[in-house]
Design a protein around this motif. Structure first.
Motif, PDB file in Angstrom:
ATOM      1  N   LEU A 321       0.813  -1.216   0.000  1.00 32.03           N
ATOM      2  CA  LEU A 321       0.000   0.000   0.000  1.00 32.03           C
ATOM      3  C   LEU A 321       0.844   1.262   0.000  1.00 32.03           C
ATOM      4  O   LEU A 321       0.299   2.373   0.051  1.00 32.03           O
ATOM      5  CB  LEU A 321      -0.914   0.016   1.235  1.00 32.03           C
ATOM      6  N   ASP A 322       2.139   1.107  -0.074  1.00 31.20           N
ATOM      7  CA  ASP A 322       3.052   2.239   0.061  1.00 31.20           C
ATOM      8  C   ASP A 322       3.218   2.977  -1.264  1.00 31.20           C
ATOM      9  O   ASP A 322       3.936   2.530  -2.155  1.00 31.20           O
ATOM     10  CB  ASP A 322       4.424   1.732   0.549  1.00 31.20           C
ATOM     11  N   GLY A 323       2.525   4.103  -1.411  1.00 32.29           N
ATOM     12  CA  GLY A 323       2.706   4.966  -2.579  1.00 32.29           C
ATOM     13  C   GLY A 323       1.720   4.693  -3.697  1.00 32.29           C
ATOM     14  O   GLY A 323       1.363   3.553  -3.979  1.00 32.29           O
ATOM     15  N   GLY A 324       1.249   5.775  -4.336  1.00 31.30           N
ATOM     16  CA  GLY A 324       0.421   5.652  -5.525  1.00 31.30           C
ATOM     17  C   GLY A 324      -1.039   5.348  -5.287  1.00 31.30           C
ATOM     18  O   GLY A 324      -1.772   5.057  -6.234  1.00 31.30           O
ATOM     19  N   LEU A 325      -1.507   5.420  -4.047  1.00 33.05           N
ATOM     20  CA  LEU A 325      -2.896   5.140  -3.730  1.00 33.05           C
ATOM     21  C   LEU A 325      -3.468   6.283  -2.906  1.00 33.05           C
ATOM     22  O   LEU A 325      -2.734   7.058  -2.295  1.00 33.05           O
ATOM     23  CB  LEU A 325      -3.019   3.818  -2.957  1.00 33.05           C
ATOM     24  N   GLU A 326      -4.797   6.373  -2.892  1.00 31.61           N
ATOM     25  CA  GLU A 326      -5.472   7.439  -2.148  1.00 31.61           C
ATOM     26  C   GLU A 326      -5.302   7.242  -0.644  1.00 31.61           C
ATOM     27  O   GLU A 326      -5.607   6.172  -0.116  1.00 31.61           O
ATOM     28  CB  GLU A 326      -6.962   7.461  -2.503  1.00 31.61           C
ATOM     29  N   GLY A 327      -4.846   8.294   0.026  1.00 26.94           N
ATOM     30  CA  GLY A 327      -4.463   8.196   1.435  1.00 26.94           C
ATOM     31  C   GLY A 327      -5.553   7.740   2.370  1.00 26.94           C
ATOM     32  O   GLY A 327      -5.345   6.853   3.206  1.00 26.94           O
ATOM     33  N   ALA A 328      -6.764   8.326   2.259  1.00 25.93           N
ATOM     34  CA  ALA A 328      -7.835   7.971   3.197  1.00 25.93           C
ATOM     35  C   ALA A 328      -8.231   6.510   3.041  1.00 25.93           C
ATOM     36  O   ALA A 328      -8.439   5.796   4.031  1.00 25.93           O
ATOM     37  CB  ALA A 328      -9.050   8.875   2.958  1.00 25.93           C
ATOM     38  N   ALA A 329      -8.327   6.037   1.802  1.00 22.52           N
ATOM     39  CA  ALA A 329      -8.694   4.635   1.564  1.00 22.52           C
ATOM     40  C   ALA A 329      -7.583   3.697   2.007  1.00 22.52           C
ATOM     41  O   ALA A 329      -7.855   2.584   2.474  1.00 22.52           O
ATOM     42  CB  ALA A 329      -9.018   4.417   0.088  1.00 22.52           C
ATOM     43  N   VAL A 330      -6.318   4.129   1.862  1.00 20.89           N
ATOM     44  CA  VAL A 330      -5.201   3.316   2.342  1.00 20.89           C
ATOM     45  C   VAL A 330      -5.304   3.135   3.856  1.00 20.89           C
ATOM     46  O   VAL A 330      -5.048   2.046   4.383  1.00 20.89           O
ATOM     47  CB  VAL A 330      -3.859   3.950   1.959  1.00 20.89           C
ATOM     48  N   SER A 331      -5.697   4.186   4.556  1.00 21.83           N
ATOM     49  CA  SER A 331      -5.881   4.079   6.003  1.00 21.83           C
ATOM     50  C   SER A 331      -6.975   3.069   6.335  1.00 21.83           C
ATOM     51  O   SER A 331      -6.848   2.285   7.280  1.00 21.83           O
ATOM     52  CB  SER A 331      -6.250   5.444   6.594  1.00 21.83           C
ATOM     53  N   GLU A 332      -8.050   3.053   5.537  1.00 19.25           N
ATOM     54  CA  GLU A 332      -9.112   2.082   5.755  1.00 19.25           C
ATOM     55  C   GLU A 332      -8.610   0.661   5.516  1.00 19.25           C
ATOM     56  O   GLU A 332      -8.883  -0.245   6.299  1.00 19.25           O
ATOM     57  CB  GLU A 332     -10.294   2.370   4.817  1.00 19.25           C
ATOM     58  N   LEU A 333      -7.869   0.462   4.421  1.00 19.38           N
ATOM     59  CA  LEU A 333      -7.326  -0.861   4.131  1.00 19.38           C
ATOM     60  C   LEU A 333      -6.370  -1.317   5.224  1.00 19.38           C
ATOM     61  O   LEU A 333      -6.358  -2.497   5.605  1.00 19.38           O
ATOM     62  CB  LEU A 333      -6.610  -0.848   2.781  1.00 19.38           C
ATOM     63  N   THR A 334      -5.584  -0.383   5.742  1.00 13.05           N
ATOM     64  CA  THR A 334      -4.648  -0.707   6.816  1.00 13.05           C
ATOM     65  C   THR A 334      -5.400  -1.156   8.065  1.00 13.05           C
ATOM     66  O   THR A 334      -5.050  -2.167   8.693  1.00 13.05           O
ATOM     67  CB  THR A 334      -3.769   0.505   7.143  1.00 13.05           C
ATOM     68  N   GLU A 335      -6.449  -0.432   8.420  1.00 18.67           N
ATOM     69  CA  GLU A 335      -7.231  -0.793   9.605  1.00 18.67           C
ATOM     70  C   GLU A 335      -7.943  -2.126   9.407  1.00 18.67           C
ATOM     71  O   GLU A 335      -8.027  -2.942  10.329  1.00 18.67           O
ATOM     72  CB  GLU A 335      -8.248   0.316   9.911  1.00 18.67           C
ATOM     73  N   LEU A 336      -8.459  -2.353   8.205  1.00 19.53           N
ATOM     74  CA  LEU A 336      -9.118  -3.639   7.934  1.00 19.53           C
ATOM     75  C   LEU A 336      -8.125  -4.786   8.015  1.00 19.53           C
ATOM     76  O   LEU A 336      -8.449  -5.875   8.516  1.00 19.53           O
ATOM     77  CB  LEU A 336      -9.775  -3.607   6.553  1.00 19.53           C
ATOM     78  N   ALA A 337      -6.912  -4.556   7.523  1.00 19.33           N
ATOM     79  CA  ALA A 337      -5.874  -5.593   7.595  1.00 19.33           C
ATOM     80  C   ALA A 337      -5.530  -5.909   9.041  1.00 19.33           C
ATOM     81  O   ALA A 337      -5.371  -7.078   9.418  1.00 19.33           O
ATOM     82  CB  ALA A 337      -4.632  -5.134   6.839  1.00 19.33           C
ATOM     83  N   ARG A 338      -5.415  -4.897   9.853  1.00 17.83           N
ATOM     84  CA  ARG A 338      -5.109  -5.114  11.271  1.00 17.83           C
ATOM     85  C   ARG A 338      -6.270  -5.833  11.966  1.00 17.83           C
ATOM     86  O   ARG A 338      -6.059  -6.706  12.811  1.00 17.83           O
ATOM     87  CB  ARG A 338      -4.817  -3.782  11.962  1.00 17.83           C
ATOM     88  N   LEU A 339      -7.489  -5.472  11.601  1.00 20.84           N
ATOM     89  CA  LEU A 339      -8.647  -6.135  12.190  1.00 20.84           C
ATOM     90  C   LEU A 339      -8.673  -7.615  11.818  1.00 20.84           C
ATOM     91  O   LEU A 339      -8.963  -8.480  12.653  1.00 20.84           O
ATOM     92  CB  LEU A 339      -9.930  -5.458  11.706  1.00 20.84           C
ATOM     93  N   ALA A 340      -8.346  -7.920  10.552  1.00 17.39           N
ATOM     94  CA  ALA A 340      -8.392  -9.299  10.082  1.00 17.39           C
ATOM     95  C   ALA A 340      -7.350 -10.173  10.753  1.00 17.39           C
ATOM     96  O   ALA A 340      -7.569 -11.376  10.950  1.00 17.39           O
ATOM     97  CB  ALA A 340      -8.191  -9.331   8.564  1.00 17.39           C
ATOM     98  N   THR A 341      -6.217  -9.597  11.090  1.00 20.85           N
ATOM     99  CA  THR A 341      -5.105 -10.383  11.609  1.00 20.85           C
ATOM    100  C   THR A 341      -4.934 -10.280  13.120  1.00 20.85           C
ATOM    101  O   THR A 341      -4.074 -10.967  13.670  1.00 20.85           O
ATOM    102  CB  THR A 341      -3.789  -9.952  10.929  1.00 20.85           C
ATOM    103  N   ARG A 342      -5.736  -9.455  13.765  1.00 17.26           N
ATOM    104  CA  ARG A 342      -5.653  -9.312  15.219  1.00 17.26           C
ATOM    105  C   ARG A 342      -7.076  -9.276  15.752  1.00 17.26           C
ATOM    106  O   ARG A 342      -7.648  -8.225  15.970  1.00 17.26           O
ATOM    107  CB  ARG A 342      -4.893  -8.050  15.595  1.00 17.26           C
ATOM    108  N   ARG A 343      -7.646 -10.455  15.926  1.00 23.76           N
ATOM    109  CA  ARG A 343      -9.065 -10.560  16.232  1.00 23.76           C
ATOM    110  C   ARG A 343      -9.311 -11.730  17.183  1.00 23.76           C
ATOM    111  O   ARG A 343      -8.429 -12.542  17.414  1.00 23.76           O
ATOM    112  CB  ARG A 343      -9.867 -10.761  14.936  1.00 23.76           C
ATOM    113  N   ASP A 344     -10.537 -11.792  17.689  1.00 16.74           N
ATOM    114  CA  ASP A 344     -10.886 -12.867  18.608  1.00 16.74           C
ATOM    115  C   ASP A 344     -12.052 -13.711  18.095  1.00 16.74           C
ATOM    116  O   ASP A 344     -12.582 -14.544  18.803  1.00 16.74           O
ATOM    117  CB  ASP A 344     -11.223 -12.313  19.995  1.00 16.74           C
ATOM    118  N   HIS A 345     -12.455 -13.478  16.828  1.00 15.75           N
ATOM    119  CA  HIS A 345     -13.523 -14.295  16.256  1.00 15.75           C
ATOM    120  C   HIS A 345     -13.470 -14.230  14.729  1.00 15.75           C
ATOM    121  O   HIS A 345     -12.727 -13.454  14.175  1.00 15.75           O
ATOM    122  CB  HIS A 345     -14.896 -13.838  16.755  1.00 15.75           C
TER     123      HIS A 345
END
Length: 345
Positions: A321-345
């Motif tokens: 996600l580093d470079g060439g993408l829209e910043g706000a959406a990159v933040s959303e993708l980053t948060e979704l990635a963290r949610l997917a990999t650090r979860r309890d269900h």
């Protein structure tokens, strides 16, 4: 040692998921409403929209992670979330097709804190409902007005072939005495990583992304998918049933060869020797033995292996996600990635 990261995931990523549900839910409902009567009843129950008799009864379904990834990927390349709704619906239909079939194959009698669809309606009805949802996914794409609709349908079809190969390999592993860790990684990439990669790539395509952007977001999704599977396998051993909606230790009880279990079995430790002995024995394990097996997986390093791999894969994914993408959406993708990999269900 905790199963998942202790950081709070209830912020922006939850808002992104709710926004995704609001956008995709009407189109998903419309697609399910067009299914044959019998399949529609099973699908609606499975999705948490009604009770066993078909009466409206909303039950919180899954995380809806895949549709959210589709929409955020579209926005990350400068497109609109609305334009990518058909892709989000198609991916969610494929995901639920696979869940319906997986529950039958694995004999899982519960999903999301209530009886699974096959346990209520029978195996045949659940399989046919899954088949109907798979067909509906293709219909959603090819009837959309997107210029990439036909190619998207081809990509989704190839992904389903990969997913089925991964599920078949997973079933084959249950019959084999020896499975290498790398083999299990390949299986997880096919069974789980492929659809998350497809979700992100389709979102980028519907958003008008370049070939390079589509490829990068596809790689991002595949890495997140494999990390997701590592966490899912950990939850299959140590997850809280009141949170996951599934029985604890089910993978060990059925002697499944998941990523943390295989890492433990191949660790060349005293705990691994004892775990191998339990796995070689064909008789049913007692509850005490199952709990002991979970302890052995941890002592042999299996839990640590999957936690570390989930973190590593998250880092690899975020680099895409580093470079060439829209910043706000990159933040959303980053948060979704963290949610997917650090979860309890």
């Amino acid at each position: 040692m905790t199963l998942v990261d202790s950081r709070d995931n209830a912020g922006p990523s939850r808002d992104t998921l709710e926004h995704s549900r609001a956008l995709t839910h009407p189109a998903l409902r419309a697609s399910v409403e067009r299914l044959p009567d019998e399949a529609r009843a099973v699908a609606a129950y499975h999705l948490g929209w009604c009770d066993e008799q078909g009466a409206p009864h909303e039950v919180r379904g899954g995380k809806a992670l895949r549709p959210a990834l589709v929409l955020s990927a579209a926005q990350s390349v400068g497109g609109s979330a609305e334009a990518a709704v058909p892709a989000a619906v198609a991916v969610e239909l494929v995901h639920n097709f696979s869940l319906l079939h997986d529950d039958v194959i694995d004999g899982d009698e519960t999903r999301r804190h209530r009886p699974s669809a096959w346990a209520v309606f029978g195996t045949g009805a659940a399989i046919l409902a899954g088949d109907a949802m798979l067909t509906a996914a293709t219909e959603v794409l090819v009837t959309s007005e997107s210029p990439v609709a036909v190619e998207a349908a081809r990509d989704l079809s190839r992904t389903v072939h990969t997913l089925i190969h991964g599920q078949s390999t997973d079933m084959e592993f249950e019959q084999r005495r020896y499975v290498a860790v790398d083999e299990c990684v390949d299986m997880a990439e096919a069974k789980t990583g492929a659809l998350l990669g497809c979700a992100c790539a389709l979102g980028a395509s519907f958003g008008g992304g370049t070939e390079q952007q589509v490829s990068r977001l596809g790689r991002f999704g595949r890495c997140i998918g494999l990390a997701f599977q590592h966490v899912d396998d950990l939850l299959g051993i140590w997850g809280d049933p009141s949170v996951t909606g599934k029985p604890i230790h089910s993978d060990l009880r059925s002697r499944k060869k998941t990523l943390p279990i295989l890492a433990a079995l191949h660790s060349d430790t005293p705990a691994a020797e004892e775990l191998n002995e339990l796995y070689r024995n064909d008789r049913a394990l007692s509850e005490q033995e199952v709990q002991h097996a979970a302890n052995l997986v941890e002592r042999a390093g299996g839990r640590r292996f999957s936690l570390d791999e989930a973190d590593r894969l998250l880092g690899v994914a975020l680099n895409e996600l580093d470079g060439g993408l829209e910043g706000a959406a990159v933040s959303e993708l980053t948060e979704l990635a963290r949610l997917a990999t650090r979860r309890d269900h």
